[in-house]
Design a protein around this motif. Structure first.
Motif, PDB file in Angstrom:
ATOM      1  N   GLY A 340     -13.348  -0.206   1.889  1.00  0.00           N
ATOM      2  CA  GLY A 340     -13.849  -1.483   2.393  1.00  0.00           C
ATOM      3  C   GLY A 340     -14.243  -1.438   3.859  1.00  0.00           C
ATOM      4  O   GLY A 340     -15.310  -0.930   4.205  1.00  0.00           O
ATOM      5  N   PRO A 341     -13.371  -1.946   4.725  1.00  0.00           N
ATOM      6  CA  PRO A 341     -13.717  -2.120   6.138  1.00  0.00           C
ATOM      7  C   PRO A 341     -14.258  -0.856   6.813  1.00  0.00           C
ATOM      8  O   PRO A 341     -15.277  -0.927   7.497  1.00  0.00           O
ATOM      9  CB  PRO A 341     -12.393  -2.536   6.785  1.00  0.00           C
ATOM     10  CG  PRO A 341     -11.599  -3.122   5.693  1.00  0.00           C
ATOM     11  CD  PRO A 341     -12.025  -2.442   4.435  1.00  0.00           C
ATOM     12  N   ALA A 638     -12.102  -1.834  12.798  1.00  0.00           N
ATOM     13  CA  ALA A 638     -11.535  -0.753  11.999  1.00  0.00           C
ATOM     14  C   ALA A 638     -10.063  -0.558  12.345  1.00  0.00           C
ATOM     15  O   ALA A 638      -9.222  -0.357  11.467  1.00  0.00           O
ATOM     16  CB  ALA A 638     -12.304   0.538  12.241  1.00  0.00           C
ATOM     17  N   GLY A 639      -9.753  -0.661  13.632  1.00  0.00           N
ATOM     18  CA  GLY A 639      -8.360  -0.497  14.056  1.00  0.00           C
ATOM     19  C   GLY A 639      -7.482  -1.577  13.455  1.00  0.00           C
ATOM     20  O   GLY A 639      -6.385  -1.300  12.951  1.00  0.00           O
ATOM     21  N   ARG A 640      -7.989  -2.813  13.484  1.00  0.00           N
ATOM     22  CA  ARG A 640      -7.195  -3.919  12.951  1.00  0.00           C
ATOM     23  C   ARG A 640      -6.962  -3.720  11.454  1.00  0.00           C
ATOM     24  O   ARG A 640      -5.864  -3.886  10.942  1.00  0.00           O
ATOM     25  CB  ARG A 640      -7.907  -5.247  13.222  1.00  0.00           C
ATOM     26  CG  ARG A 640      -6.969  -6.433  13.124  1.00  0.00           C
ATOM     27  CD  ARG A 640      -7.673  -7.731  13.493  1.00  0.00           C
ATOM     28  NE  ARG A 640      -8.209  -7.742  14.845  1.00  0.00           N
ATOM     29  CZ  ARG A 640      -9.432  -8.231  15.148  1.00  0.00           C
ATOM     30  NH1 ARG A 640     -10.208  -8.718  14.201  1.00  0.00           N
ATOM     31  NH2 ARG A 640      -9.854  -8.213  16.390  1.00  0.00           N
ATOM     32  N   ALA A 641      -8.019  -3.322  10.761  1.00  0.00           N
ATOM     33  CA  ALA A 641      -7.904  -3.118   9.317  1.00  0.00           C
ATOM     34  C   ALA A 641      -6.909  -2.000   9.008  1.00  0.00           C
ATOM     35  O   ALA A 641      -6.126  -2.088   8.057  1.00  0.00           O
ATOM     36  CB  ALA A 641      -9.270  -2.782   8.728  1.00  0.00           C
ATOM     37  N   THR A 642      -6.913  -0.965   9.842  1.00  0.00           N
ATOM     38  CA  THR A 642      -5.987   0.142   9.618  1.00  0.00           C
ATOM     39  C   THR A 642      -4.544  -0.336   9.765  1.00  0.00           C
ATOM     40  O   THR A 642      -3.679  -0.024   8.952  1.00  0.00           O
ATOM     41  CB  THR A 642      -6.247   1.284  10.620  1.00  0.00           C
ATOM     42  OG1 THR A 642      -7.626   1.611  10.567  1.00  0.00           O
ATOM     43  CG2 THR A 642      -5.415   2.504  10.285  1.00  0.00           C
ATOM     44  N   TRP A 643      -4.304  -1.113  10.812  1.00  0.00           N
ATOM     45  CA  TRP A 643      -2.962  -1.637  11.023  1.00  0.00           C
ATOM     46  C   TRP A 643      -2.527  -2.482   9.828  1.00  0.00           C
ATOM     47  O   TRP A 643      -1.416  -2.352   9.326  1.00  0.00           O
ATOM     48  CB  TRP A 643      -2.916  -2.445  12.321  1.00  0.00           C
ATOM     49  CG  TRP A 643      -1.608  -3.131  12.519  1.00  0.00           C
ATOM     50  CD1 TRP A 643      -1.361  -4.471  12.501  1.00  0.00           C
ATOM     51  CD2 TRP A 643      -0.335  -2.501  12.739  1.00  0.00           C
ATOM     52  NE1 TRP A 643      -0.038  -4.712  12.701  1.00  0.00           N
ATOM     53  CE2 TRP A 643       0.620  -3.527  12.854  1.00  0.00           C
ATOM     54  CE3 TRP A 643       0.075  -1.167  12.848  1.00  0.00           C
ATOM     55  CZ2 TRP A 643       1.979  -3.259  13.057  1.00  0.00           C
ATOM     56  CZ3 TRP A 643       1.415  -0.913  13.053  1.00  0.00           C
ATOM     57  CH2 TRP A 643       2.347  -1.945  13.170  1.00  0.00           C
ATOM     58  N   ALA A 648       0.752  -3.394   4.966  1.00  0.00           N
ATOM     59  CA  ALA A 648       0.764  -3.690   3.533  1.00  0.00           C
ATOM     60  C   ALA A 648       1.444  -2.558   2.767  1.00  0.00           C
ATOM     61  O   ALA A 648       2.221  -2.790   1.831  1.00  0.00           O
ATOM     62  CB  ALA A 648      -0.671  -3.868   3.034  1.00  0.00           C
ATOM     63  N   SER A 649       1.175  -1.338   3.189  1.00  0.00           N
ATOM     64  CA  SER A 649       1.724  -0.195   2.480  1.00  0.00           C
ATOM     65  C   SER A 649       3.239  -0.144   2.608  1.00  0.00           C
ATOM     66  O   SER A 649       3.964   0.026   1.624  1.00  0.00           O
ATOM     67  CB  SER A 649       1.084   1.075   3.037  1.00  0.00           C
ATOM     68  OG  SER A 649       1.811   2.191   2.660  1.00  0.00           O
ATOM     69  N   VAL A 650       3.727  -0.322   3.822  1.00  0.00           N
ATOM     70  CA  VAL A 650       5.170  -0.260   4.028  1.00  0.00           C
ATOM     71  C   VAL A 650       5.862  -1.402   3.302  1.00  0.00           C
ATOM     72  O   VAL A 650       6.896  -1.215   2.659  1.00  0.00           O
ATOM     73  CB  VAL A 650       5.504  -0.275   5.535  1.00  0.00           C
ATOM     74  CG1 VAL A 650       7.008  -0.440   5.738  1.00  0.00           C
ATOM     75  CG2 VAL A 650       5.018   0.998   6.191  1.00  0.00           C
ATOM     76  N   SER A 651       5.261  -2.587   3.363  1.00  0.00           N
ATOM     77  CA  SER A 651       5.942  -3.721   2.741  1.00  0.00           C
ATOM     78  C   SER A 651       5.867  -3.651   1.227  1.00  0.00           C
ATOM     79  O   SER A 651       6.563  -4.377   0.525  1.00  0.00           O
ATOM     80  CB  SER A 651       5.364  -5.039   3.258  1.00  0.00           C
ATOM     81  OG  SER A 651       3.997  -5.070   2.974  1.00  0.00           O
ATOM     82  N   ALA A 652       5.030  -2.767   0.703  1.00  0.00           N
ATOM     83  CA  ALA A 652       4.933  -2.644  -0.758  1.00  0.00           C
ATOM     84  C   ALA A 652       6.030  -1.770  -1.328  1.00  0.00           C
ATOM     85  O   ALA A 652       6.308  -1.815  -2.520  1.00  0.00           O
ATOM     86  CB  ALA A 652       3.567  -2.083  -1.146  1.00  0.00           C
ATOM     87  N   ILE A 653       6.659  -0.961  -0.465  1.00  0.00           N
ATOM     88  CA  ILE A 653       7.635   0.003  -0.988  1.00  0.00           C
ATOM     89  C   ILE A 653       8.734  -0.643  -1.839  1.00  0.00           C
ATOM     90  O   ILE A 653       9.026  -0.143  -2.928  1.00  0.00           O
ATOM     91  CB  ILE A 653       8.228   0.854   0.163  1.00  0.00           C
ATOM     92  CG1 ILE A 653       7.130   1.755   0.720  1.00  0.00           C
ATOM     93  CG2 ILE A 653       9.394   1.699  -0.323  1.00  0.00           C
ATOM     94  CD1 ILE A 653       7.536   2.605   1.893  1.00  0.00           C
ATOM     95  N   PRO A 654       9.322  -1.775  -1.400  1.00  0.00           N
ATOM     96  CA  PRO A 654      10.385  -2.349  -2.233  1.00  0.00           C
ATOM     97  C   PRO A 654       9.922  -2.744  -3.635  1.00  0.00           C
ATOM     98  O   PRO A 654      10.717  -2.771  -4.570  1.00  0.00           O
ATOM     99  CB  PRO A 654      10.823  -3.585  -1.447  1.00  0.00           C
ATOM    100  CG  PRO A 654      10.366  -3.347  -0.057  1.00  0.00           C
ATOM    101  CD  PRO A 654       9.146  -2.504  -0.149  1.00  0.00           C
TER     102      PRO A 654
END
Ligand SMILES: Nc1nc2c(ncn2[C@@H]2O[C@H](COP(=O)(O)OP(=O)(O)OP(=O)(O)O)[C@@H](O)[C@H]2O)c(=O)[nH]1
Ligand SMILES: [Mg+2]
Lengths: 742, 76
Positions: A340-341, A638-643, A648-654
């Protein structure tokens, strides 16, 4: 029990004086060559990496090193060549890798042998050491894995071991670079010939008779005589073949005569030699490591669970599921980010930069960025998948999976080890093809590679999802599962058939090794996973780049008069006309339109582009060109989207541990314009048939490349052809049945 | 004590190798791994689906199929 020192005297070798030359040679060599030899999985490569600062591949299963690799370093003013060899249980090769090791010993003119031992499994390791010592080259021993041995309650007295073997011994923990600094001093300065096994009298006489025949023959150096004689008596076919081929047939004949003679005395040299070596190995092992009472090891405790009669298999399935959920949950935000971004930003810049060259701009923004971008957007998924897989491999669990699944795989003529590449195929077929290398027999490697592409890789999932949304919104997740299952069943069915027709089992006898569990170091995991991911990325730069450009060109070339290059409507392009011409082939399957046909062609390049092409064709969708952002804005966005993606990735782990539901993916797309268009263009029966065709029709170009690299072009194209045929027949049957039922 | 084939041992039992059948497809390899006369071999467990069988010989863990166990003769 306090074992006495070695009871057998070292053998006196007739040509010991001649062998002493090898010692002088080692001292004098300006660029000494040291071969590193040892049982599989004892840390040879780890040791070399620690010594030479190299980056060779290691892993906790046997057969990680499958070819010889060389590392260089400077030591005490000399340039040293260290040769890493595949692990071997003996110098009588049983597998292609062991043959490499034996051949290197015979042909690479090594000046010294560095023999790496597993301190926790001394007796078996010493069998190879004693065999090595029949090959009269200077030997030094690295007693590795002393940490693991200590945990098992095994303490080896390395001084005693050195005395008993007659060669220098250095204790090491290669994975933590402990003790490694003196290894080279030892191998280059102190390596010696050591002791020899005294075999039963009749064997020794035969050895002497054969050795005498080798004296003075240039191509058979004195240090090899004893080894060659013994190996001939053991009946090793590869050494016979080698000697026959190099003009020493008379020697083989002489060995045959000796064998007959021994047979009349009721002696089997294979047994006599192995027993003599094991007797001495056992004596030495007991003397050097007076056995502490056996402790229940970590491996035994973990196996009680991992291989439990009822829990073993459910646990295995749960683990596989967990790996895939981990893969998709953690990587999904990054996939969206790249697709995407990041891609939009790049497209914006490219269209601004190329605004004066409309053709180049269309090629770059309409084909190259989305095409290559789609493939690259799979990188995070693959990296996570590879990290998880490396963990399972390096910890020793994969060998257990082979043990658990062996019986099931046997019913189609394969063995448990073949299960690993098939499982990997669900992630991506490409690494799975490379994973077939761990299979020992060539016929198994070919057979598994040939059925692998039926395993539904992750790139096919979007196609199922969008069709499910369009045609079977209520049974979406059932449909997706049905596709995965169908792929697996077809793969196994073909295994069954091919085993009986094209690839009969070579030999029999299956031996699975169960290495001790080891906790992989983060560094090794990362290197391992990164190497595999990088090789995937390289392919995106080459094959995929070329093919997307090709498809773009075909879509741009008008096939009717009046239309001009690059502005022609899709159906009037060369691409459209060719699809139109091909479409009758698919009429019996229920989807003989040029649109449906056309989307299948780029799917050969990468399965994930099928959905994109369907969109372009059915919606006539001109991908809205994102606004060109300024350089700074672009970087900021792009930087904002990366952050956001990282968060999102870390919070998806649980959520990984939550119950899996493929529905979640499907519902989001329910009312997209594409789904609506597909619902009009396909009937449930023809849609189902289309999906079956997409599941089975052909491996993507990257997989074809991997197949060609591993097994040759012919094999790769044969696979493509037979899969196309299979897909056609299966889709035809599904269409007939579905039309009758639905 | 008479010889018995290795597949007749129950998990947990240990016996001593007597001989490998000359027809054993893995004969040479198994000898190199320590299946020589007199060596103690322990049946550790059967796989959940009944086959293969995990063995311990010396400090090595390995698994063989029942068909290949039958060709190894042991004595308690
Ligand atoms: N605990 C411990 N682990 C080690 C040691 N040396 C190596 N390892 C680990 O043992 C495993 C096998 O190491 P490799 O270097 O791949 O072994 P290899 O002998 O080259 O194996 P093949 O190439 O398959 O014959 C890896 O997981 C290493 O990290 C050691 O001294 N102690
Ligand atoms: Mg190695």
């Amino acid at each position: 029990m306090t074992a006495p020192a070695v009871t057998r005297p070292p053998t006196l070798i007739p040509d010991e004086a001649a062998c002493a030359d090898t010692l002088a040679r080692l001292k004098a060599a300006r660029e000494p060559r040291v071969v590193v030899v040892g049982n599989p999985n004892v840390g040879k490569t780890t040791l070399i990496n620690a010594l030479a600062g190299t980056n060779l591949k290691v892993g906790n299963w046997s057969g990680v090193t499958v070819e010889k690799r060389e590392a260089h370093l400077n030591h005490a003013g000399r340039r040293v060549h260290l040769l890493d060899l595949p692990g071997a249980y003996s110098l009588s090769p049983h597998t292609p890798e062991e043959l490499i090791t034996r051949t290197a010993l015979l042909d690479e003119a090594p000046d010294a042998v560095l023999n790496v031992l597993d301190a926790g499994n001394l007796e078996r390791n010493l069998y190879l050491t004693l065999q090595l010592m029949d090959y009269r080259l200077p030997v030094a021993v690295a007693l590795n894995l002393v940490d693991e041995a200590r945990e098992k309650g095994v303490q080896v007295d390395s001084r005693a071991l050195s005395r008993l073997l007659g060669v220098p011994v250095v204790e090491t923990v290669a994975s933590r670079a402990r003790g490694t600094d003196t290894v080279l001093d030892s191998a280059l300065g102190h390596a010696t010939l050591g002791i020899g096994v005294r075999y039963p009298e009749a064997i020794e006489r035969a050895v002497e008779a054969l050795s005498t025949r080798m004296v003075g023959v240039d191509t058979l150096p004195p240090h090899a005589h004893r080894y060659l004689a013994l190996t001939l008596l053991e009946g090793d076919p590869s050494v016979r073949g080698r000697l026959n081929a190099t003009g020493h047939a008379a020697l083989v004949q002489a060995a045959n005569a000796q064998l007959l003679e021994l047979d009349t005395q009721g002696l089997d040299p294979l047994i006599e030699i192995a027993e003599a070596r094991y007797a001495l190995a056992g004596d030495i092992a007991r003397a050097a490591a007076p056995q502490a009472q056996a402790r229940r090891t970590v491996t035994e405790r973990l196996d009680a669970l991992a291989l439990h009669p009822w829990l073993g298999i459910p646990l295995f399935l749960a683990l596989v599921l967990l790996v895939f959920r981990l893969t998709f949950t953690v990587a999904a935000p990054f996939v969206d980010l790249i697709g995407g971004p990041l891609q939009d930003t790049l497209t914006g810049w490219a269209s601004a930069a190329l605004s004066w060259f409309p053709l180049a701009r269309d090629l770059v923004t309409g084909a190259i960025i989305p095409g290559v971008g789609t493939v690259l957007s799979f990188l995070p998924t693959l990296l996570v998948l590879y990290l998880a897989m490396s963990f399972l491999e390096d910890s020793g669990y994969m060998a257990r999976a082979a043990f658990l699944m062996d019986r099931a795989m046997r019913s189609v003529g394969l063995d448990g080890r073949a299960f690993i590449p098939l499982i990997l195929g669900f992630g991506c077929n490409v690494p799975a093809v490379y994973a077939t290398r761990t299979l020992e027999r060539r016929s198994d490697r070919l057979l598994v590679s040939m059925i692998l592409p039926f395993m539904s890789c992750s790139a096919r999932l979007p196609v199922y999802v969008v069709f499910a949304a369009a045609l079977f919104p209520r049974q979406a997740s059932l449909l997706v599962w049905a596709m995965y299952t169908l792929g697996m069943l077809v793969a196994l069915a073909f295994a069954f058939v091919l085993r009986r027709t094209s690839y009969p089992a070579e030999g029999s006898g299956v031996l699975l090794e169960l290495p001790p569990y080891r906790f992989p170091t983060a560094q090794v995991l990362w290197k391992h996973a990164w190497r595999r991911t990088a090789s995937f990325a390289r392919r995106a730069r080459t094959t995929v780049l070329a093919t997307v450009a090709g498809v773009w060109l075909l879509l741009a070339i008008p096939a009717v008069s009046g239309a001009s290059f690059a502005t022609v409507a899709p159906q009037d392009s060369l691409f459209g006309r060719v699809s139109q011409a091909m479409s009758p082939i698919f009429a019996p399957l229920g989807f003989g339109t040029w649109q449906a046909t056309g989307a299948l062609v780029p799917g050969f390049i990468a399965k994930e582009v099928v959905v994109g092409t369907l969109g372009q064709i059915y919606l006539g969708e001109q991908a809205a060109r994102p606004a060109a952002l300024g350089l700074v804005d672009g970087v900021v966005q792009a930087g904002r989207a990366t952050w956001d993606a990282v968060v999102a990735s870390v919070s998806a782990i649980p959520t990984i541990l939550a119950l899996p539901s493929l529905n979640a993916d499907a519902t989001g797309d329910l009312n997209t314009p594409l789904a609506t268009a597909l619902a009009r263009a396909f009937t449930p029966a023809s849609g189902l048939s289309y999906l079956v065709f997409v599941l089975l029709y052909t491996p993507c170009i990257a997989t074809v490349g991997a197949l060609a690299q591993e097994h040759g072009r012919r094999f790769a194209w044969t696979t493509v052809a037979y899969q196309l045929a299979t897909a056609w027949v299966a889709a035809f049957l599904v269409y007939l049945i579905a039309r009758a039922v639905l | 004590m008479p010889d018995v084939p290795l597949d007749s041992l129950a998990p947990g039992q240990t016996a001593h190798v007597v001989a490998l059948d000359p027809a054993h497809p893995l004969r040479r390899r198994l000898m190199e791994l320590g299946f020589v006369r007199g060596a103690p071999v322990t049946v550790v467990r059967r796989a959940p689906l009944g086959d293969p069988v995990e063995l311990r010989i010396g400090a090595t863990l390995l698994a063989l199929r029942a068909d290949d166990l039958r060709l190894i003769r042991v004595r308690a």
